[in-house]
Motif scaffolding. Sequence first.
Motif, PDB file in Angstrom:
ATOM      1  N   PHE A 109      -6.640  -5.448 -30.710  1.00 34.63           N
ATOM      2  CA  PHE A 109      -7.067  -4.671 -29.558  1.00 34.63           C
ATOM      3  C   PHE A 109      -6.311  -5.066 -28.295  1.00 34.63           C
ATOM      4  O   PHE A 109      -6.106  -6.249 -28.011  1.00 34.63           O
ATOM      5  N   THR A 110      -5.907  -4.057 -27.530  1.00 36.66           N
ATOM      6  CA  THR A 110      -5.352  -4.254 -26.196  1.00 36.66           C
ATOM      7  C   THR A 110      -6.107  -3.340 -25.243  1.00 36.66           C
ATOM      8  O   THR A 110      -6.156  -2.129 -25.457  1.00 36.66           O
ATOM      9  N   GLY A 111      -6.707  -3.920 -24.211  1.00 34.04           N
ATOM     10  CA  GLY A 111      -7.438  -3.095 -23.267  1.00 34.04           C
ATOM     11  C   GLY A 111      -8.490  -3.877 -22.515  1.00 34.04           C
ATOM     12  O   GLY A 111      -8.610  -5.094 -22.657  1.00 34.04           O
ATOM     13  N   PRO A 112      -9.288  -3.191 -21.706  1.00 34.87           N
ATOM     14  CA  PRO A 112     -10.305  -3.865 -20.890  1.00 34.87           C
ATOM     15  C   PRO A 112     -11.574  -4.160 -21.664  1.00 34.87           C
ATOM     16  O   PRO A 112     -11.876  -3.526 -22.676  1.00 34.87           O
ATOM     17  N   ALA A 113     -12.313  -5.133 -21.164  1.00 34.98           N
ATOM     18  CA  ALA A 113     -13.594  -5.504 -21.767  1.00 34.98           C
ATOM     19  C   ALA A 113     -14.512  -6.033 -20.677  1.00 34.98           C
ATOM     20  O   ALA A 113     -14.058  -6.604 -19.677  1.00 34.98           O
ATOM     21  N   PHE A 144     -20.813  -8.148 -25.211  1.00 34.88           N
ATOM     22  CA  PHE A 144     -19.364  -7.909 -25.175  1.00 34.88           C
ATOM     23  C   PHE A 144     -19.068  -6.450 -25.498  1.00 34.88           C
ATOM     24  O   PHE A 144     -19.465  -5.936 -26.537  1.00 34.88           O
ATOM     25  N   GLN A 145     -18.358  -5.786 -24.574  1.00 31.51           N
ATOM     26  CA  GLN A 145     -18.045  -4.365 -24.740  1.00 31.51           C
ATOM     27  C   GLN A 145     -16.570  -4.111 -24.471  1.00 31.51           C
ATOM     28  O   GLN A 145     -16.096  -4.322 -23.352  1.00 31.51           O
ATOM     29  N   LYS A 146     -15.851  -3.654 -25.510  1.00 30.09           N
ATOM     30  CA  LYS A 146     -14.443  -3.292 -25.374  1.00 30.09           C
ATOM     31  C   LYS A 146     -14.341  -1.784 -25.171  1.00 30.09           C
ATOM     32  O   LYS A 146     -15.101  -1.018 -25.745  1.00 30.09           O
TER      33      LYS A 146
END
Length: 548
Positions: A212-216, A224-226
């Motif tokens: 995964f690449t992105g905000p969280a 924890f929320q991606k």
Amino acid sequence: MDTKRLILFIAVSFGILFFWQKWMEKRYPQLSTPPAATASATAAAPAAAQPETGKLANGTRITVKTDLLTAEIDTNGADLRKVVLNKYGAVNDPAKPFVLLEDDGVHTYVAQTGLIGDGLPTHKSVFTAAQTSYALADGQDKVDVRLEAAGPDGVKVAKIYTFKRDSYLVGVTYELVNGGSKPLSAQAYYRLLRDGKAPEGTSTGMFGTHTFTGPAVYTDAGKFQKVDFAKLDKGEADYQKSAKDGWVAMVQHYFTSAWITSPKDQPSICAADTGCSYELKAVPGGLYSAGVVTALPQVAPGAKLDKTVELFVGPQETRVLDRVAPGFDLVKDYGIFTIFAKPLFWVLDQIHKVVGNWGWAIILLTILIKALFYPLAATSYRSMAKMRKLAPRLEQLKERHGDDKMKFQQAVMEMYKTEKVNPLGGCLPMLVQIPVFIALYWALIAAVELRQAPWALWIHDLSAKDPYFVLPILMAVTMFIQQQLSPPPPDPMQAKMMKIMPLVFSVFFLFFPAGLVLYYVVNNVLSIAQQWYITRKVENEEKVARNS
């Protein structure tokens, strides 16, 4: 036979990995060329509502060097524009340090802050600094970088970066001195801004791994929320938007940056009444923002306020993450097998503390796992030894019944019943090991500790494939030896297929991390030793029984 069970085991493992990756690609698609975000996406601060582009304005650069980091701060906005991790090698050239944040290379990825209030400086304001170069000197525990900007009505504003020895946490302090005659009310925002391109070295495909690449966002209420970039483009992001604790991050394989609102064992920086507001969104210029806004305490005339928020910029080392904030270890993604992978890596880490080499730690972990499953393996190999003894009788039954498969199967089952042999007795150990195998796979994939970590001789990176394919070849050899120790299949065509299976599956493993193939080679060698020992033991027991 054992090879059949091995094939079943690997096939099921590959199937789970394949469908897991397809699900991840569907849920978290990566953008190779991110689309321009719509103009309706506005920033948290009023100043950020001004037009944004992918190109950031530049001012004077201030360099900072510590034992772990080399950083660059731009006077335009007092942004942290570049962070180099001194102890980690670049993807394509380990001799060069790894660049996490940057705005003048392949990616745009920076940390920005600003104040919300009439005339207060934002991430677009120009700051000044006393010097352009700072370094953590021998004997120093920290180095401060002070930048100042003009405020309204006698208000003085300073942003102070504090870089500490042996730490990937950077303190970012706003110092507000109210020289005016009215109370000062303000909010502060902190955000990470980056493009949607996948980091270098990210692999996808059947033999690669989708990371995964992105905000969280993490809060105590929402956990924890991606959120993937595609959902931000569509405005479909679903996450906890308001809380009195937590952190917001940009996550990628091995590395993370994050604004920490509630550090471990410290009070939260969120306002007691309104808390913190988290915001993940797309902004114009093909960029994405992960930020948090909090109200600052009111500053009376003649008073001074200091407000510090910590920024993490570093690797996803388990020991490092555990000290940062509650739930921060979740940025290290073990996939759906976290329940197995996390304790497996903990054991691996404890072994590494003793032996000091990740390759030897993997070998010792393999021995430990084999010892744990020995009772199941013993049952399996006893069943196989009996099956091997019955192989000649199976051939006789096949000749007797010819092409009548129904009668042949009935005769075989009757023989198994008479001899008290369970043909499925060896499957359980393989099935039990499937989650262990996949969990170890994800543990090795997620572990930055193994990134560019050498084992011995030609293996210089346990997280990458074997450069000379020696380990996959050894795996094929050990599979072939296991095949010879197992009862042969009665069907000639099946027997021919079994002979080429070691080669086929070794080709699959050409693309797997060397650390994982090392585990499987050692596992096979131990299985061969166990099978040989138990087979000899069963044969000796039968000789004693016949002679008594």
